[in-house]
Write an enzyme that holds these catalytic residues in place. Structure first.
Site, short mmCIF file in Angstrom:
data_model
loop_
_atom_site.label_atom_id
_atom_site.label_comp_id
_atom_site.label_asym_id
_atom_site.label_seq_id
_atom_site.Cartn_x
_atom_site.Cartn_y
_atom_site.Cartn_z
N CYS A 178 87.78 -13.09 9.93
CA CYS A 178 87.24 -11.64 8.71
C CYS A 178 86.42 -11.36 9.29
O CYS A 178 85.76 -10.41 10.18
CB CYS A 178 87.89 -11.90 7.52
SG CYS A 178 88.60 -10.74 6.75
N HIS A 216 92.93 -14.62 8.14
CA HIS A 216 92.72 -15.09 8.14
C HIS A 216 93.38 -16.71 7.93
O HIS A 216 94.83 -16.91 7.90
CB HIS A 216 92.55 -16.01 6.51
CG HIS A 216 91.34 -15.06 6.37
ND1 HIS A 216 89.84 -15.88 6.15
CD2 HIS A 216 91.06 -14.15 5.34
CE1 HIS A 216 89.13 -15.23 5.11
NE2 HIS A 216 90.03 -13.87 4.78
N GLU A 248 93.16 -20.32 8.83
CA GLU A 248 93.50 -21.25 8.41
C GLU A 248 94.22 -21.41 7.31
O GLU A 248 94.30 -22.28 7.12
CB GLU A 248 91.74 -21.77 7.45
CG GLU A 248 91.18 -20.04 6.73
CD GLU A 248 90.73 -19.47 7.03
OE1 GLU A 248 90.78 -18.92 7.83
OE2 GLU A 248 89.94 -18.70 6.35
N1 GLN Z 1 84.08 -8.05 3.00
C1 GLN Z 1 85.41 -7.55 4.33
C2 GLN Z 1 85.99 -6.86 3.30
O1 GLN Z 1 86.20 -7.43 2.48
C3 GLN Z 1 85.44 -9.38 4.41
C4 GLN Z 1 85.76 -10.19 3.46
C5 GLN Z 1 86.27 -11.72 4.88
O2 GLN Z 1 86.02 -11.91 5.12
N2 GLN Z 1 87.45 -12.08 3.41
O3 GLN Z 1 86.91 -6.65 4.38
#
Ligand code: GLN
Length: 533
Positions: A381, A507, A509
């Site tokens: 992410c 994600h 995970e």
């Molecule tokens: N801050 C980034 C976004 O909003 C990544 C978010 C995250 O890593 N969950 O896209």
């Protein structure tokens, strides 16, 4: 009709109630019962989405896009069952629903009160979980500790459910801490007795008690609890600290918790078959090799902030027979001058997700170091977004490249917002949340580990890779190996001529299970092990 198990906690918080609830779920599933799990959180936040990870650890995201308490991660990992929005509700959400109904005139001019309106809303939520899931058993954990002001409506609601449905259809399990006093060398039962008394004053007499302690608990102590708390001795269970949390399932099985639950509910089931779980524990105890994986994030002082990530790393190791030692590195401490020293022991690196700029320069330094030194790295992410920023700055020579999360005016927004592409997608506010399809190229280093297609992965972010940069990324050796087939967004990037330098916008995970490791983590740990050799 579903049966209902309610799990409460007493004496202190952080007792491991979530792990006990999850273990109950696993035991019942291995008896062939279908289950559904939920957590009721007494705090006033409408959901945990806006809570700092320092407060309650990570925010766990379900397939249907609910931002939930980290205990749901335990539930899914232990039971290997995907949960939904119905699996987590807070006081804030309950009150919000009730106040909305009041404004809509649904209460027909009545005075709106905690009893019955708030309690009805809670009961409705519990019963809806039963109706929608159709599960044999609904396991509901009440967050917080008995005695908290906030928990009262939840406890009153479950008391009423017992009254309505009867003993045969409801079961109260109270978990309590037995503190050990080193000075007298004694285990103390008094706080547990008081907690049961407190629960009793609210009209709830626990059917079962689970005693938590750091040490073994002998029969005398169990007898004492049985007598003073008025619970049959065969319903007093012990759950002492274990090294591997997944072992709690076996510990409770030894004490026949599942058998007692089924006999309380008069449920006829297949005999308990825990062979899959026994094999998992055996594998965990027989890890022959080791690797060091550095986790470079800004909340590392609280490991719970990265609970699913660290569990996913470990699960990959379980599958590969490798013990994964996690080196927790605060990204705010990393700079050009010390990065070699700080990461010298890392065989692989994970740069996890996050929000906000703090600590991101250290992550960029880490990414550059891994890219240039062929160290296996997985960016998740925000980690993936920063991989794109670092690549644009240092390989494409776009010195001011950035994500617009940190620099709205950059002339090279490699990560940006796409308002038009959000049309028709429920964003849950402005975040892209929950499961979305993933189309992965066969050339991806991760491809071989995916066994089931089509693929779907969970998201929680606002910003996206800017497709205008796709061709210059590809021409300079950063491949786009995963996209969202419907909305054509970049999901996975990976570097040519590097053993493993992979970033994913989602994600992974959240879909890793201790006995079903996730392809992205398997590939990382495998590459890390090769790198070490
Ligand atoms: N801050 C980034 C976004 O909003 C990544 C978010 C995250 O890593 N969950 O896209």
């Amino acid at each position: 009709m579903s049966k209902f198990i309610f799990i409460t906690g007493g004496v202190v918080s952080s007792l491991g109630k979530g792990i006990i609830a999850s273990s109950v779920g696993r035991l019942l599933r291995n008896r062939g019962l279908s289950i559904f799990m939920q957590k009721l959180d007494p705090y006033i936040n409408v959901d945990p989405g806006t809570l700092s990870p320092y407060q309650h650890g990570e925010v766990y995201v379900t397939d249907d896009g609910a931002e939930t308490d980290l205990d749901l991660g335990h539930y899914e990992r232990f039971t290997n069952q995907s949960l939904t929005k119905l699996s987590n509700i807070t006081s804030g959400r309950i009150y919000q629903n009730v106040i909305k109904k009041e404004r809509e005139g649904k209460y027909l001019g009545k005075t709106v009160q905690v009893i019955p309106h708030i309690t009805n809303e809670i009961k409705e939520h519990i019963k809806k979980a039963a109706k929608n899931s159709g599960a044999d058993v609904i396991i509901t954990e009440i967050g917080g500790t008995v005695g908290d002001i906030e928990s009262l409506p939840f406890l009153e609601a479950i008391r009423q459910i017992r009254r309505e449905l009867g003993e045969e259809n409801t079961l109260f399990i109270h978990t309590v801490l037995l503190p050990f006093l080193p000075s007298s060398g004694e285990m103390k039962t008094k706080p547990a007795q008081h907690s049961v008394k407190e629960l009793g004053s609210l009209g709830i007499q626990p059917d079962f008690i689970v005693l938590r302690s750091e040490k073994n608990i002998n029969k005398d102590i169990r007898d004492k609890i049985s007598l003073f708390c008025d619970v049959n001795i065969e319903h007093v269970f012990v759950c002492k600290d274990v090294e591997i949390i997944y072992e709690v399932v076996l510990e409770l099985a030894k004490q026949k918790l599942d058998e007692q639950i089924c006999s309380h509910f008069k449920l006829e089931t297949a005999p308990l078959d825990l062979s899959n779980w026994e094999l998992l524990i055996k594998n965990i105890k027989n890890l022959k090799q080791q690797v060091n994986i550095a986790l470079v994030g800004k909340y590392v002082s609280l490991h719970d902030a990265y609970l699913s990530v660290s569990e996913a790393i470990k699960a990959a190791g379980y599958k590969l027979g490798i013990k994964t030692n996690i080196i927790w590195i605060n990204s705010e401490d990393v700079n050009e001058g010390n990065v070699f020293g700080m990461l010298k022991d890392a065989d692989g690196i994970v740069v996890p997700g996050g929000f906000g700029q703090r600590g991101t320069e250290g992550k960029i330094v880490t990414l550059k170091y891994a890219r240039e030194n062929n160290i296996p790295l997985l960016g998740i992410c925000l980690g993936m977004q920063l991989m794109a920023v670092e690549f644009a700055r240092n390989v494409l020579n776009l010195k001011d490249a950035n994500t617009i999360e940190f620099d709205e005016n950059t002339s090279n927004p490699v990560i940006h917002l796409l308002p038009n592409q959000y049309k028709g997608i429920d964003l849950g506010g402005t975040l892209r949340l929950g499961a979305y399809e993933l189309e992965l190229k066969e050339t991806s280093k991760v491809f071989k580990y995916y066994k089931r297609f089509p693929l779907s992965e969970r998201h929680r972010h606002r910003y996206e890779f800017n497709n205008e940069y796709i061709s210059s990324f590809i021409n300079n050796g950063m491949q786009i190996t995963g996209i969202n087939p419907k909305i054509k967004l970049v999901e996975v990037i990976e570097l040519d001529n590097h053993p493993f330098y992979v970033g994913c916008q989602f994600h992974p995970e959240f879909k890793s299970r201790p006995n079903h490791a996730h392809p992205f983590f398997l590939s990382l740990v495998e590459s890390a092990f090769k790198f070490k050799k």
